[in-house]
Design a protein around this motif. Structure first.
Motif, short mmCIF file in Angstrom:
data_model
loop_
_atom_site.label_atom_id
_atom_site.label_comp_id
_atom_site.label_asym_id
_atom_site.label_seq_id
_atom_site.Cartn_x
_atom_site.Cartn_y
_atom_site.Cartn_z
N TRP A 137 0.85 -1.05 -0.13
CA TRP A 137 0.20 0.05 0.23
C TRP A 137 1.35 0.97 0.14
O TRP A 137 0.73 2.19 -0.63
CB TRP A 137 -1.09 0.07 1.28
N LEU A 169 -6.49 -1.15 -2.89
CA LEU A 169 -7.57 -1.39 -1.49
C LEU A 169 -8.32 -2.49 -2.02
O LEU A 169 -8.42 -2.69 -0.88
CB LEU A 169 -8.11 0.39 -2.25
N VAL A 200 -14.28 2.10 3.02
CA VAL A 200 -14.25 3.81 1.70
C VAL A 200 -14.49 4.52 1.55
O VAL A 200 -13.94 5.80 1.14
CB VAL A 200 -13.96 2.64 0.57
N GLU A 219 -8.92 -8.41 3.98
CA GLU A 219 -8.37 -7.60 5.34
C GLU A 219 -9.73 -7.16 5.46
O GLU A 219 -10.79 -7.31 5.10
CB GLU A 219 -7.72 -6.52 5.45
N LEU A 241 -10.53 -2.15 6.80
CA LEU A 241 -9.16 -1.12 6.34
C LEU A 241 -8.67 0.21 6.09
O LEU A 241 -7.90 1.16 6.14
CB LEU A 241 -9.69 -0.87 4.80
N GLN A 249 -16.32 -3.49 4.03
CA GLN A 249 -15.02 -2.93 3.73
C GLN A 249 -15.38 -1.95 2.90
O GLN A 249 -14.51 -0.76 2.78
CB GLN A 249 -13.81 -4.01 2.79
N TYR A 258 -5.13 1.65 6.18
CA TYR A 258 -4.84 1.74 4.96
C TYR A 258 -4.83 3.35 4.56
O TYR A 258 -4.46 3.82 4.13
CB TYR A 258 -4.85 0.78 3.80
N LEU A 312 -6.94 -5.26 -0.89
CA LEU A 312 -6.05 -5.30 0.26
C LEU A 312 -7.97 -5.38 0.74
O LEU A 312 -8.23 -6.58 2.39
CB LEU A 312 -6.46 -4.19 1.23
N GLY A 313 -8.93 -5.15 0.76
CA GLY A 313 -10.29 -5.16 1.55
C GLY A 313 -10.28 -6.42 0.94
O GLY A 313 -11.63 -7.09 1.98
#
Length: 151
Positions: A29, A44, A110, A51, A54, A106, A57, A47-48
């Motif tokens: 990231w 992202l 965001v 994870e 978030l 997630q 991040y 990553l979402g």
């Protein structure tokens, strides 16, 4: 590929392995925020899919906006996500990358961050400290995207 970590239930691995994976994800990231060579939406979203939370991040992204060395790239990445990775559909904002479909929590995290007053305060503070025309223009583009609700 990062969704395979979730499938492998990596959060249940031994603590040292979980820490190692998180270190690699954080480094990935950070590279997005620094070099601008990868699309933030794609990374992202990955990553979402790996994870549950978030926020670390998103916090790193906000911090990159405050540092002169990373401000322009982080702002350009943010502008890109607002202009190309979000849309307004049936009165609701949504992220356009189809891989968010299975990760609604997630995706909402965001979106909440993207349109939060806290992020806008960080960007407006960056305007006050920016000293070059390119950075100021990108930051102005962000303000315009927010005023439009979503680009």
């Amino acid at each position: 590929m990062l969704s395979r970590l979730r499938i492998a239930e990596w959060h249940s691995w031994p603590a040292v392995q979980v820490a190692a994976v998180r270190h690699v994800l954080a480094a990935l990231w950070e590279s997005v925020l620094v070099d601008g060579e990868r699309e933030p939406d794609t990374v992202l979203c990955g990553l979402g899919n790996a994870e549950g939370d978030l926020q670390p991040y998103l916090d790193a992204w906000a911090a990159a906006l405050t540092r002169p060395a990373t401000r322009l790239t982080a702002a350009m990445q943010l502008r890109d996500l607002l202009q190309h990775g979000c849309e307004l559909r049936k009165g609701r904002r949504r992220l356009t990358n189809s891989f968010w479909a299975e990760r609604a929590t997630q995706a909402e995290q965001v979106l909440t961050w993207l349109f939060s007053p806290e992020l806008q305060v960080i960007v407006f503070a960056a305007v006050d400290s920016a000293d070059d025309e390119e950075t100021l223009q990108v930051l102005a583009d962000l303000d315009e995207a927010w005023r439009a609700g979503v680009s």
